[in-house]
Write a protein that holds these residues in place. Sequence first.
Motif, PDB file in Angstrom:
ATOM      1  N   PRO A 136       2.996  -8.533 -13.531  1.00 32.35           N
ATOM      2  CA  PRO A 136       3.436  -9.421 -12.810  1.00 32.35           C
ATOM      3  C   PRO A 136       3.143  -9.451 -11.363  1.00 32.35           C
ATOM      4  N   HIS A 149       6.690  -8.527  -4.992  1.00 30.93           N
ATOM      5  CA  HIS A 149       6.640  -7.918  -5.996  1.00 30.93           C
ATOM      6  C   HIS A 149       5.106  -7.434  -6.332  1.00 30.93           C
ATOM      7  N   GLU A 151       3.792  -5.052  -8.178  1.00 29.50           N
ATOM      8  CA  GLU A 151       3.176  -4.297  -9.373  1.00 29.50           C
ATOM      9  C   GLU A 151       1.625  -4.354  -9.400  1.00 29.50           C
ATOM     10  N   CYS A 182       9.126  -5.012 -19.806  1.00 29.67           N
ATOM     11  CA  CYS A 182       9.595  -6.163 -18.934  1.00 29.67           C
ATOM     12  C   CYS A 182       8.560  -7.561 -19.115  1.00 29.67           C
ATOM     13  N   ASN A 183       7.990  -7.708 -18.358  1.00 28.22           N
ATOM     14  CA  ASN A 183       7.094  -8.938 -18.225  1.00 28.22           C
ATOM     15  C   ASN A 183       6.340  -9.108 -19.663  1.00 28.22           C
ATOM     16  N   ARG A 185       7.372  -8.893 -22.455  1.00 25.11           N
ATOM     17  CA  ARG A 185       8.335  -9.703 -23.326  1.00 25.11           C
ATOM     18  C   ARG A 185       8.197 -11.342 -23.203  1.00 25.11           C
ATOM     19  N   ARG A 186       7.590 -11.908 -22.182  1.00 18.45           N
ATOM     20  CA  ARG A 186       7.433 -13.310 -22.098  1.00 18.45           C
ATOM     21  C   ARG A 186       6.197 -13.818 -22.847  1.00 18.45           C
ATOM     22  N   ASN A 207      13.421  -5.036 -15.268  1.00 13.31           N
ATOM     23  CA  ASN A 207      13.943  -5.175 -13.887  1.00 13.31           C
ATOM     24  C   ASN A 207      13.548  -6.645 -13.442  1.00 13.31           C
ATOM     25  N   THR A 208      14.617  -7.516 -13.685  1.00 13.23           N
ATOM     26  CA  THR A 208      14.416  -8.781 -13.482  1.00 13.23           C
ATOM     27  C   THR A 208      15.242  -9.486 -12.499  1.00 13.23           C
ATOM     28  N   PRO A 209      14.736 -10.270 -11.266  1.00 11.16           N
ATOM     29  CA  PRO A 209      15.646 -10.624 -10.306  1.00 11.16           C
ATOM     30  C   PRO A 209      16.405 -11.907 -10.685  1.00 11.16           C
ATOM     31  N   ARG A 224      17.086 -18.298 -15.663  1.00 12.67           N
ATOM     32  CA  ARG A 224      16.618 -16.746 -15.655  1.00 12.67           C
ATOM     33  C   ARG A 224      16.788 -16.003 -16.790  1.00 12.67           C
TER      34      ARG A 224
HETATM   35  N1  CDT Z   1       9.246  -6.153 -13.849  1.00 11.15           N
HETATM   36  C1  CDT Z   1       8.935  -7.325 -14.152  1.00 11.15           C
HETATM   37  O1  CDT Z   1       8.051  -7.286 -15.004  1.00 11.15           O
HETATM   38  N2  CDT Z   1       9.535  -8.395 -13.691  1.00 11.15           N
HETATM   39  C2  CDT Z   1       9.326  -9.617 -14.179  1.00 11.15           C
HETATM   40  C3  CDT Z   1       9.727 -10.587 -12.990  1.00 11.15           C
HETATM   41  C4  CDT Z   1       8.824 -11.973 -12.963  1.00 11.15           C
HETATM   42  S1  CDT Z   1       9.957 -12.962 -12.102  1.00 11.15           S
HETATM   43  C5  CDT Z   1      10.026 -14.209 -13.537  1.00 11.15           C
HETATM   44  C6  CDT Z   1       9.705 -10.282 -15.213  1.00 11.15           C
HETATM   45  O2  CDT Z   1       9.050 -10.941 -15.917  1.00 11.15           O
HETATM   46  O3  CDT Z   1      10.930 -10.000 -15.492  1.00 11.15           O
END
Ligand code: CDT
Length: 327
Positions: A136, A149, A151, A182-183, A185-186, A207-209, A224
């Motif tokens: 992301p 961000h 990456e 992390c990302n 998974r979406r 690591n998600t803000p 979130r």
């Molecule tokens: N580390 C990472 O991939 N974080 C992203 C932040 C995106 S903000 C929605 C995530 O998908 O959690």
Amino acid sequence: MTRLLTVAAAQLGPIQKAEGRDVAVGRMVRLMERAHARGVQLVVFPELAMTTFFPRHYHENTAEADHWFEETMPSEATVPLFEAARRYGIGFHLGYAEIAHEPDETGTLRRRHFNTAILVAPSGEILLKYRKVHLPGHADFKPERRVQHLEKRYFDVGNLGFPVIRAPMGGVDGLNMGMMICNDRRWPEAWRVLGLQSVELVMLGYNTPSLNQENSGFEAHHLRVFHSHLSIQAGCYQNATFAVATAKAGVEDGHELFGHSIIVNPMGEIVAMATSWGDELITADCDLDMCTLGRTTIFDFAAHRRPEAYGRIVEQTAAVAPPVWGE
Ligand code: CDT
């Protein structure tokens, strides 16, 4: 005989920019000690587990970010984790930043940078490696963002696909294990590629803000965590798999990460969830035979999938506009 595996998500509280890997690794070894005391056989650590989430920090010269990366595995910093695995007879999953000397897509040998995870057996042997596919963020400094961000600046797109390995773990003779980061998974595509390899346990770190950092529209804060859990629960249900999803949590370099690590069963139910923003071990006993019902009934892929109707999934990247009725 029941195929039972006791797993843990070893959530980590914040790791500040100034802290060395030795601090984080010391905390991780203590979590492995606690895992051992609770009979855990496999521990899952977060994405980029040993350092701050450094892609929030901009370097004009990307080589200045190389100190966040490991050039070997085990590296000097990670030896204590491999020793703890052998001492306690526990497998572990570790997310880290990797430098690999490899040819790129054109065949040119380069220093390549990946956001990587490995699965390590209790013997210390590396069973599986995965490099993050869905990176992301952005590659250039974006002044309009609250937090960067980067990456896409610091990492190459992962080139190992979504591999699954069958290996013994704990008392289970053979268990199908896969990873995402992390990302990923979406993205249902990532889950389905693992599902198509009969995955029974997906390990992922994140690591998600807590706040949307893009500054380009309102996103309700409570959504979130909801979206993270929704994605993982749906992925587990639709692919009849367990997942251990482990966060880095708390206020890191002044920015909050939302934690809420979970363990999910093949019905899509959350069976354990972290409640703190610090180092926390959550555990679950996973009866792997629970994967059978979904994959032999509603998600029996051989009986019900229709790949001939799914061409767009791999032929197309961006969405196209549909034909307009009446034109
Ligand atoms: N580390 C990472 O991939 N974080 C992203 C932040 C995106 S903000 C929605 C995530 O998908 O959690």
